[in-house]
Design an enzyme around this catalytic site. Structure first.
Site, PDB file in Angstrom:
ATOM      1  N   PRO A 182      74.486  33.762 -12.697  1.00 52.90           N
ATOM      2  CA  PRO A 182      75.841  33.638 -12.157  1.00 52.90           C
ATOM      3  C   PRO A 182      75.760  33.464 -10.641  1.00 52.90           C
ATOM      4  CG  PRO A 182      75.395  35.904 -12.808  1.00 52.90           C
ATOM      5  CD  PRO A 182      74.223  35.083 -13.257  1.00 52.90           C
ATOM      6  N   HIS A 183      76.526  32.520 -10.143  1.00 50.25           N
ATOM      7  CA  HIS A 183      76.464  32.244  -8.708  1.00 50.25           C
ATOM      8  C   HIS A 183      77.813  31.745  -8.200  1.00 50.25           C
ATOM      9  CE1 HIS A 183      75.397  28.504 -10.795  1.00 50.25           C
ATOM     10  NE2 HIS A 183      75.991  27.886  -9.796  1.00 50.25           N
ATOM     11  N   ALA A 184      77.968  31.908  -6.900  1.00 48.19           N
ATOM     12  CA  ALA A 184      79.207  31.458  -6.263  1.00 48.19           C
ATOM     13  C   ALA A 184      78.942  31.192  -4.794  1.00 48.19           C
ATOM     14  CB  ALA A 184      80.304  32.509  -6.416  1.00 48.19           C
TER      15      ALA A 184
END
Length: 149
Positions: free
Chosen positions: A66-68
């Site tokens: 998960p990344h942002a």
């Protein structure tokens, strides 16, 4: 760039207990804020949910990334979590996930974002490393595995 540039042993969580993806993302966001990511947990969570809406970050073989990209960050921030039990994550291979790397990057640094994503994805595509991480007995041991050449 090296994994040690954005993940440190204090940001490695072993045997995290969560039931499914939403509580996992909430927990990771809260841990990131507490560890000094530089952004409040609700903003991190919203960005993670927005990214997941584009497609699952479950990359297969029990691994998710998960990344942002977040405004206001001045550096890449990473956190590794090994889950106590695998969870459904809607991964591309349909398998449950038990190793997760949270990656947060500044919105204004495309190079760092792509380099960090590529580095983590490439490193954790290694089946042997994933097996060793699943057996790691502590954060220092897991960190050593992540950074070995």
């Amino acid at each position: 760039m090296d994994i040690a540039d954005f993940i440190v042993p204090e940001r490695i969580v072993l045997d995290l207990k969560v039931k499914d993806k939403p509580p996992l993302l909430r927990d990771l966001a809260a841990r990131a804020e507490a560890a000094g990511a530089g952004t409040p947990a609700p903003r991190i969570l919203a960005a993670l949910i927005e990214r997941e809406a584009l497609g699952s970050t479950g990359l297969g073989n029990g691994f998710a990334l998960p990344h942002a990209r977040l405004p206001g960050l001045t550096r890449c921030f990473g956190l590794l979590a090994r889950l106590a039990r695998p969870i459904d994550y809607a991964a591309i291979d349909g398998r449950p996930v038990d190793v997760v790397v949270l990656l947060l990057t500044p919105t204004d640094d495309d190079t760092a974002h792509l380099a960090a994503l590529s580095l983590v994805a490439r490193r954790l595509r290694d089946d042997g490393l994933l097996r060793r991480l699943r057996r790691a007995e502590g954060a220092a041991s897991a960190m050593g595995m992540l950074t070995e050449a």
